[in-house]
Design a protein around this motif. Structure first.
Motif, PDB file in Angstrom:
ATOM      1  N   SER B 200      -8.651   7.250  12.120  1.00 21.18           N
ATOM      2  CA  SER B 200      -9.056   7.494  10.732  1.00 21.18           C
ATOM      3  C   SER B 200      -9.064   6.186   9.971  1.00 21.18           C
ATOM      4  O   SER B 200      -8.197   5.335  10.182  1.00 21.18           O
ATOM      5  N   ILE B 202      -9.342   4.968   5.893  1.00 20.61           N
ATOM      6  CA  ILE B 202      -9.381   5.461   4.519  1.00 20.61           C
ATOM      7  C   ILE B 202      -9.412   4.255   3.587  1.00 20.61           C
ATOM      8  O   ILE B 202      -8.585   3.344   3.722  1.00 20.61           O
ATOM      9  N   VAL B 228     -12.820   8.214   5.210  1.00 24.03           N
ATOM     10  CA  VAL B 228     -12.685   8.884   3.923  1.00 24.03           C
ATOM     11  C   VAL B 228     -12.611   7.846   2.810  1.00 24.03           C
ATOM     12  O   VAL B 228     -11.914   6.843   2.930  1.00 24.03           O
ATOM     13  N   VAL B 236      -5.515   6.579  -1.344  1.00 27.22           N
ATOM     14  CA  VAL B 236      -5.801   6.003  -0.023  1.00 27.22           C
ATOM     15  C   VAL B 236      -4.511   5.891   0.784  1.00 27.22           C
ATOM     16  O   VAL B 236      -4.404   6.370   1.916  1.00 27.22           O
TER      17      VAL B 236
END
Ligand SMILES: Cc1ncc(C[n+]2csc(CCOP(=O)(O)OP(=O)(O)O)c2C)c(N)n1
Ligand SMILES: [Mg+2]
Lengths: 283, 549
Positions: B200, B202, B228, B236
């Motif tokens: 991931s 972010i 994201v 964040v």
């Protein structure tokens, strides 16, 4: 640890008569009922901010993230991004969610993340010993506003309806059955579920006599209509002494943010290959 | 030619970064090592932008003041940069916009005749450059086709007109070998993170790490990556922590201002032992500063950010190759020790383009510490010798995983007990000792050259420019790559006892120097630069000579 039951060994330090006991009780029963209906408690995560309410994280034998003040909701969002199947429940304070972390609350609604937010709304900062919050009535005399506040409160129900939450409700700690039912519905609802729970603070703000008199459950309210929900929300502005509707204001269906993260992961060797291919293309 | 530079300049919005990259690829295709510096103010249209593309037969990572070819889309470029042109260098310019002594290409006329949009002007200059450099049309054609999947035809037409209107001035050698992969520092960081197992990313946009966000968003499908962009940097950091609790390998990216917003979350990650990688791209000054220029002003901030005391890793790679390696390792080490790891980049590294050399050194096999069967009932913060507790993600069957920002006991339940508080504090720091030990297996301090007279000490993106300067001056370079925990032993060994030590930094207060002095090292002089522009080789050589005669 859970063999010992749902309540942990942590010593409870809420004041006698604190409204949090009622929320804890309703929450516990809601979880137990959902458990007996097949919900895996391994998949439940309780995420809290910081404040008296947040001690919920310690008090339950459940996965928990005892986060920082105002930031339970983005931590919860991260969990949902990691695993959209988790049942994530945020227990947050009114200072916590409506002041320090309001941005996150609105964005969780905007994204319609599939999680539940329970606001322990005692309309005061409990843990820091009695200052006004965004839902304290106008003129509230707290320790930081000894001559009374000069700002009217927010109406969080209206805010969350506007922001796009797909399940919006108000509860009252002295309506146990309804609260338990609402928490269960909220957890099972697909999308952002929001419950503003009116709770007294036994030490710093106790309007239970007003609440007892004013709360009512509206009949014939159309929960699928955002307009009706808005109208109902405007009946009480968190300030005047008017009737206070409680119950489920709105429930709708909308796409859920984290659904786009359900997918398969390439394995590590195929990753290495892809990196190699990318670099080859850059020669 | 063994080492030469091309500068292309014009107004913002004329695609000068892109143009620079195409020239870089053209030269890369001939087997040169490439470095590209892109200089632009923080605006979208107007203002002066330029790229310097340097090509050499040896490995490089810095620009020179002098250029061999000047490509001018406007008069301003000539006014600002003519002084850089080496004797005998070539000017190629838009003869519809300026007058100069060189190869004039009537770009307005060409565009009009071809019915081409203004953005294709730079293709005309690139075509003219290719011809001047003796590059075959087919090579240019191939690269334009690849780089402009949209508008290919029109760019090719304009480039061809420029090519035809130009004349040969230099001689680029035939392709000697296949070029190395040409990547930006941010791409190298992104690829390194992916290699380390990133699942991931972010981030909230902020120069100079926005392009890392863009890059990873673009490749998310290929790598099954979750990218994201939330409401702000506070979210964040907290999302990253939540995601890590849910089993993701997660990184965030920002610059100083965003990192300020992340610091409370950083402390939470430290206290709760949630691993996270933070890519911190430094830019100039406090507050908004110079958004699109470079700096090394956040070293002490990165080492100390947050209240309280906990272990962290801070590394500062010097170029794309190191960034690739250390991004991957930072992620592995962050998860192994359950700590925040900060990769300190800056505008120079993040947005510069480099020829990537994949370290021959194999990536480490950092084993992870999941809970075993002996861990029942599971305790998230079980005491161990190394301080590292087995990490179970949420959900783990039969385990109650409790993560906590308060001081907590082994189960993760809040405590205010004096003895438990002290024990947990010691646990947090014990992990740092274990990390230091692990880092002993790595090249944490980079050295170059032999001279015993002068040691240039620097860090981060100043590495390559110091290397070249040292070669000119017969000096040595000693450069710590890991800045926290500071590899004092390796550094002392690498430094030895030179006659003089000069510390070179892109900041105003000599932050590395203060760390070195703290360890008792002598610093004879500092060479500091804090105008947002990276040192050129010539400039640094002169500055060092000023303090070390
Ligand atoms: C960043 C930050 N600011 C301030 C605090 C201090 N603080 C702790 S709890 C709290 C307010 C709690 O009020 P509320 O969220 O309404 O929770 P309650 O105690 O009423 O349940 C504050 C201001 C903190 N922990 N972190
Ligand atoms: Mg409160």
């Amino acid at each position: 640890m859970r063999e010992e039951g749902l309540i942990s060994r942590a010593q409870n330090t809420w004041c006698p008569g604190c409204g949090n006991f009622a929320i804890q009780h309703a929450f516990k029963n809601a979880i137990l009922e959902l458990g007996s209906e097949g919900l895996s408690l391994d998949e439940v995560v309780l995420v809290t901010g910081i404040g008296c309410h947040a001690k919920m994280a310690d008090y339950f034998n459940l996965n928990s993230v005892y986060a920082i003040h105002g930031r339970a909701v983005p931590a919860a969002a991260g969990l949902k991004i990691a695993d959209p199947n988790l049942k994530v429940i945020c227990c947050v304070g009114d200072g916590d969610a409506y002041a320090e972390g309001l941005d996150h609350l609105l964005f969780a609604a905007k994204r319609n993340m599939d999680m539940t937010i329970i606001v322990h709304n005692n309309r005061v900062y409990g843990l820091t010993t009695g200052q006004y919050t965004p839902t304290s009535p106008l003129g509230f005399r707290g320790k930081s506003t000894p001559t009374g506040t000069a700002e009217p409160p927010f109406n969080p129900i209206a805010l969350m309806l506007n922001a796009g939450a797909s399940f919006v409700a108000r509860g009252y700690t002295r309506r146990q059955d309804q609260l338990r039912w609402m928490i269960k519905e909220a957890i099972m609802h697909r999308g952002l579920s929001f419950i503003d729970v009116l709770q007294i603070c036994a030490t710093f703000f106790d309007p239970h006599e007003v609440y007892d008199r004013m709360v009512y459950e509206p009949e014939g309210h159309d929960r699928s209509s955002i307009e009706s929900a808005m109208r109902l929300a405007s009946e009480w502005d968190y300030n005047s002494e008017s009737r206070i509707p409680i119950g489920l204001f709105f429930q709708g269906e909308r796409p859920v943010f984290e659904d786009r993260f359900r997918g398969v992961r390439p394995d590590i060797p195929s990753r290495e290959n892809k990196i190699g291919m990318f670099l080859e293309g850059r020669r | 030619m063994e080492d030469f530079s091309v500068l292309i300049g014009g107004r913002a919005g004329e695609g000068l970064n892109r143009a620079g990259q195409i020239i870089a690829r053209l030269l890369n295709a001939h087997g040169y090592h490439i470095y590209m510096y892109y200089d632009y103010p923080s605006l979208i249209r107007g203002g002066h932008n330029f790229s310097i593309i340097r090509a050499a037969t040896h490995s490089i990572g810095a620009h020179r003041t002098h250029v061999d070819v000047l490509l001018a889309l406007n008069r301003e470029t000539l006014i600002l940069h003519s002084g850089r042109l080496r004797e005998g260098g070539a000017i190629i310019y838009d003869s519809d916009a300026a007058k100069a002594d060189g190869i004039g290409i009537p770009l307005s006329k060409i565009l009009k005749e071809e019915g081409a949009p203004p953005i294709t002007r730079n293709s005309g200059l690139i075509g003219a450059f290719a011809r001047a450099a003796g590059i075959q049309w087919e090579v240019l054609e191939r690269i334009i086709k690849k780089e402009f999947p949209k508008g290919t035809e029109i760019n090719l037409k304009v480039a061809r007109r420029g090519f035809d209107a130009s004349e040969q001035k230099l001689r680029i050698d035939r392709p000697s070998m296949k070029g190395l992969p040409l990547v930006s520092g941010n791409e190298a960081i992104g690829l390194g993170l992916l290699r380390g197992g990133l699942t991931s990313y972010i981030a909230y946009p902020m120069t100079p790490t926005s392009s890392l966000l863009h890059f990873l968003a673009e490749v998310e499908g290929d790598f099954g990556l979750k990218v994201v962009h939330p409401e702000n940097e506070i979210a964040v950091m907290l999302m990253a922590i939540g995601a890590a609790c849910g089993g993701e390998k997660v990184a965030v990216g920002t610059s100083g201002g965003g990192f300020c917003l992340m610091t409370e979350g950083l402390g939470f990650a430290g206290m709760a032992e949630c691993p996270v990688v933070i890519v911190l791209g430094q830019r100039t000054g406090p507050s908004t500063g110079l958004p699109t220029y470079t700096s090394q002003g956040d070293l002490l901030f990165a080492r100390h950010a947050s209240q309280g005391e906990f272990s962290r890793l801070v590394t500062a790679p010097a170029d794309a190759s190191e960034a690739f390696f250390w991004s991957s390792e930072s992620l592995r080490l962050a998860w192994r020790f359950q700590i925040p790891a900060i990769i300190l980049s800056d505008k120079t590294l993040s947005e510069g383009y480099y020829s990537l050399m994949v370290h021959s050194r194999e990536q480490s096999s950092v084993e992870e510490s999941g809970p075993g069967n002996e861990d029942r009932p599971y305790r998230r913060y079980r005491f161990t010798d190394s301080g590292v507790s087995p990490m179970a993600k949420m959900p783990t069957r039969g385990a109650v995983v409790k993560v906590n920002s308060y001081y907590h006991d082994e189960d993760g339940i809040t405590t205010e007990d004096a003895a438990m508080t002290a024990s947990m504090q010691e646990k947090l720091l014990r992990k740092g000792e274990a990390l230091s030990k692990e880092l002993g297996k790595y090249e944490t301090v980079w050295t170059h050259g032999r001279g015993e007279d002068l040691a240039l000490v620097c860090w981060g993106s100043n590495g390559p420019v110091c290397q070249e300067t040292a070669d000119i001056l017969g000096a040595r370079v000693v450069r710590p790559i890991v800045l926290h925990p500071f590899p004092e032993e390796a550094f002392g060994r690498a430094l030895g006892s030179p006659a003089a030590t000069v510390v070179v930094e892109q900041n105003a207060t000599a932050q590395l120097s203060s760390i070195l002095k703290g360890f008792g090292h002598r610093v004879d002089a500092t060479v500091l630069k804090y105008d947002g522009r990276p040192f050129s080789v010539e400039e640094l050589a002169t500055r060092v000579q000023e303090v070390h005669a």
